[in-house]
Design a protein around this motif. Structure first.
Motif, PDB file in Angstrom:
ATOM      1  N   VAL A  75       5.730   0.510  14.289  1.00  0.00           N
ATOM      2  CA  VAL A  75       4.826   1.185  13.358  1.00  0.00           C
ATOM      3  C   VAL A  75       5.705   1.951  12.383  1.00  0.00           C
ATOM      4  N   LEU A  76       5.501   1.726  11.087  1.00  0.00           N
ATOM      5  CA  LEU A  76       6.330   2.371  10.070  1.00  0.00           C
ATOM      6  C   LEU A  76       5.508   3.303   9.197  1.00  0.00           C
ATOM      7  N   HIS A  77       6.039   4.498   9.007  1.00  0.00           N
ATOM      8  CA  HIS A  77       5.516   5.455   8.037  1.00  0.00           C
ATOM      9  C   HIS A  77       6.689   5.767   7.111  1.00  0.00           C
ATOM     10  N   THR A  78       6.682   5.147   5.946  1.00  0.00           N
ATOM     11  CA  THR A  78       7.791   5.268   4.992  1.00  0.00           C
ATOM     12  C   THR A  78       7.304   6.064   3.793  1.00  0.00           C
ATOM     13  N   MET A  79       7.972   7.172   3.513  1.00  0.00           N
ATOM     14  CA  MET A  79       7.515   8.067   2.453  1.00  0.00           C
ATOM     15  C   MET A  79       8.660   8.584   1.602  1.00  0.00           C
ATOM     16  N   THR A  80       8.299   8.910   0.359  1.00  0.00           N
ATOM     17  CA  THR A  80       9.211   9.665  -0.486  1.00  0.00           C
ATOM     18  C   THR A  80       9.078  11.132  -0.094  1.00  0.00           C
ATOM     19  N   ILE A  81       9.984  11.956  -0.557  1.00  0.00           N
ATOM     20  CA  ILE A  81       9.913  13.381  -0.225  1.00  0.00           C
ATOM     21  C   ILE A  81       8.632  14.005  -0.777  1.00  0.00           C
ATOM     22  N   GLU A  82       8.192  13.550  -1.962  1.00  0.00           N
ATOM     23  CA  GLU A  82       6.955  14.078  -2.550  1.00  0.00           C
ATOM     24  C   GLU A  82       5.746  13.719  -1.687  1.00  0.00           C
ATOM     25  N   GLU A  83       5.702  12.480  -1.218  1.00  0.00           N
ATOM     26  CA  GLU A  83       4.604  12.042  -0.351  1.00  0.00           C
ATOM     27  C   GLU A  83       4.596  12.827   0.963  1.00  0.00           C
ATOM     28  N   TRP A  84       5.782  13.088   1.484  1.00  0.00           N
ATOM     29  CA  TRP A  84       5.915  13.836   2.733  1.00  0.00           C
ATOM     30  C   TRP A  84       5.341  15.248   2.572  1.00  0.00           C
ATOM     31  N   PHE A  85       5.674  15.891   1.453  1.00  0.00           N
ATOM     32  CA  PHE A  85       5.162  17.241   1.228  1.00  0.00           C
ATOM     33  C   PHE A  85       3.661  17.233   0.979  1.00  0.00           C
ATOM     34  N   GLU A  86       3.146  16.178   0.332  1.00  0.00           N
ATOM     35  CA  GLU A  86       1.695  16.060   0.129  1.00  0.00           C
ATOM     36  C   GLU A  86       0.963  15.979   1.462  1.00  0.00           C
ATOM     37  N   LYS A  87       1.591  15.370   2.450  1.00  0.00           N
ATOM     38  CA  LYS A  87       0.996  15.252   3.786  1.00  0.00           C
ATOM     39  C   LYS A  87       1.332  16.459   4.651  1.00  0.00           C
ATOM     40  N   SER A  88       1.964  17.454   4.081  1.00  0.00           N
ATOM     41  CA  SER A  88       2.371  18.661   4.820  1.00  0.00           C
ATOM     42  C   SER A  88       3.334  18.348   5.950  1.00  0.00           C
ATOM     43  N   GLY A  89       4.101  17.295   5.785  1.00  0.00           N
ATOM     44  CA  GLY A  89       5.115  16.948   6.782  1.00  0.00           C
ATOM     45  C   GLY A  89       4.561  16.469   8.102  1.00  0.00           C
ATOM     46  N   THR A  90       3.413  15.793   8.072  1.00  0.00           N
ATOM     47  CA  THR A  90       2.832  15.292   9.312  1.00  0.00           C
ATOM     48  C   THR A  90       2.654  13.785   9.251  1.00  0.00           C
ATOM     49  N   PRO A  91       3.207  13.045  10.215  1.00  0.00           N
ATOM     50  CA  PRO A  91       3.038  11.591  10.236  1.00  0.00           C
ATOM     51  C   PRO A  91       1.663  11.207  10.758  1.00  0.00           C
ATOM     52  N   ASN A  92       1.259   9.991  10.486  1.00  0.00           N
ATOM     53  CA  ASN A  92       0.003   9.456  11.026  1.00  0.00           C
ATOM     54  C   ASN A  92       0.174   9.121  12.500  1.00  0.00           C
ATOM     55  N   ASN A  93      -0.934   9.097  13.227  1.00  0.00           N
ATOM     56  CA  ASN A  93      -0.905   8.664  14.622  1.00  0.00           C
ATOM     57  C   ASN A  93      -0.908   7.145  14.675  1.00  0.00           C
ATOM     58  N   SER A  94      -0.315   6.600  15.715  1.00  0.00           N
ATOM     59  CA  SER A  94      -0.329   5.156  15.923  1.00  0.00           C
ATOM     60  C   SER A  94      -1.697   4.738  16.442  1.00  0.00           C
ATOM     61  N   PRO A  95      -2.116   3.521  16.118  1.00  0.00           N
ATOM     62  CA  PRO A  95      -3.395   3.042  16.660  1.00  0.00           C
ATOM     63  C   PRO A  95      -3.269   2.815  18.159  1.00  0.00           C
ATOM     64  N   PRO A  96      -4.380   2.885  18.891  1.00  0.00           N
ATOM     65  CA  PRO A  96      -4.312   2.652  20.338  1.00  0.00           C
ATOM     66  C   PRO A  96      -3.989   1.195  20.650  1.00  0.00           C
ATOM     67  N   CYS A  97      -3.345   0.987  21.773  1.00  0.00           N
ATOM     68  CA  CYS A  97      -3.042  -0.367  22.219  1.00  0.00           C
ATOM     69  C   CYS A  97      -4.317  -1.036  22.677  1.00  0.00           C
ATOM     70  N   LEU A  98      -4.529  -2.264  22.227  1.00  0.00           N
ATOM     71  CA  LEU A  98      -5.723  -3.013  22.605  1.00  0.00           C
ATOM     72  C   LEU A  98      -5.467  -3.961  23.764  1.00  0.00           C
ATOM     73  N   GLY A  99      -4.284  -3.896  24.329  1.00  0.00           N
ATOM     74  CA  GLY A  99      -3.998  -4.681  25.527  1.00  0.00           C
ATOM     75  C   GLY A  99      -3.318  -6.006  25.302  1.00  0.00           C
ATOM     76  N   GLY A 100      -3.142  -6.417  24.055  1.00  0.00           N
ATOM     77  CA  GLY A 100      -2.452  -7.665  23.785  1.00  0.00           C
ATOM     78  C   GLY A 100      -3.074  -8.831  24.514  1.00  0.00           C
ATOM     79  N   SER A 101      -2.275  -9.565  25.249  1.00  0.00           N
ATOM     80  CA  SER A 101      -2.748 -10.765  25.941  1.00  0.00           C
ATOM     81  C   SER A 101      -3.150 -10.504  27.392  1.00  0.00           C
ATOM     82  N   ILE A 102      -3.340  -9.259  27.745  1.00  0.00           N
ATOM     83  CA  ILE A 102      -3.710  -8.936  29.116  1.00  0.00           C
ATOM     84  C   ILE A 102      -5.121  -9.438  29.392  1.00  0.00           C
ATOM     85  N   SER A 103      -5.279 -10.171  30.454  1.00  0.00           N
ATOM     86  CA  SER A 103      -6.629 -10.635  30.806  1.00  0.00           C
ATOM     87  C   SER A 103      -7.327  -9.563  31.626  1.00  0.00           C
ATOM     88  N   LYS A 104      -8.629  -9.417  31.372  1.00  0.00           N
ATOM     89  CA  LYS A 104      -9.381  -8.350  32.053  1.00  0.00           C
ATOM     90  C   LYS A 104     -10.425  -8.927  32.945  1.00  0.00           C
TER      91      LYS A 104
END
Length: 104
Positions: A75-104
């Motif tokens: 998961v990549l969060h790539t920002m310029t310094i201006e973008e980083w300050f606009e976000k108040s220096g907080t990265p986004n959360n990663s999406p939850p794992c959906l289990g891939g190929s695990i059979s249920k």
């Protein structure tokens, strides 16, 4: 060398003002201690004037060997310094794992 440390070392070539590499493998169905799922937040002047896709390609090119052999998900969060300050220096959360190929 641990994959996390290798990622941090290689991404220094982008001269980041901020770099955070988080091993998120524990959130997925992998063996304890795995290093296969990572979230990278990187803030760099190298991204100035570049679209998001170009930034991700830059990082993917630097980590091409790891992506081919070690890293399953990145998961990549790539920002310029201006973008980083606009976000108040907080990265986004990663999406939850959906289990891939695990059979249920």
């Amino acid at each position: 060398m641990k994959i996390k440390n290798l990622i941090e070392t290689k991404l220094q070539s982008l001269q980041p003002q901020f770099l955070e590499v988080i091993n998120e493998s524990h959130k997925h169905n992998v063996a304890v201690g795995s290093e296969s799922h990572f979230k990278v937040t990187i803030v760099s002047d190298e991204f100035n004037g570049r679209m998001l896709l170009a930034r991700h390609r830059m990082v993917n090119n630097i980590l091409s060997d790891e992506l081919a052999h070690s890293i399953h998900a990145l998961v990549l969060h790539t920002m310029t310094i201006e973008e980083w300050f606009e976000k108040s220096g907080t990265p986004n959360n990663s999406p939850p794992c959906l289990g891939g190929s695990i059979s249920k």
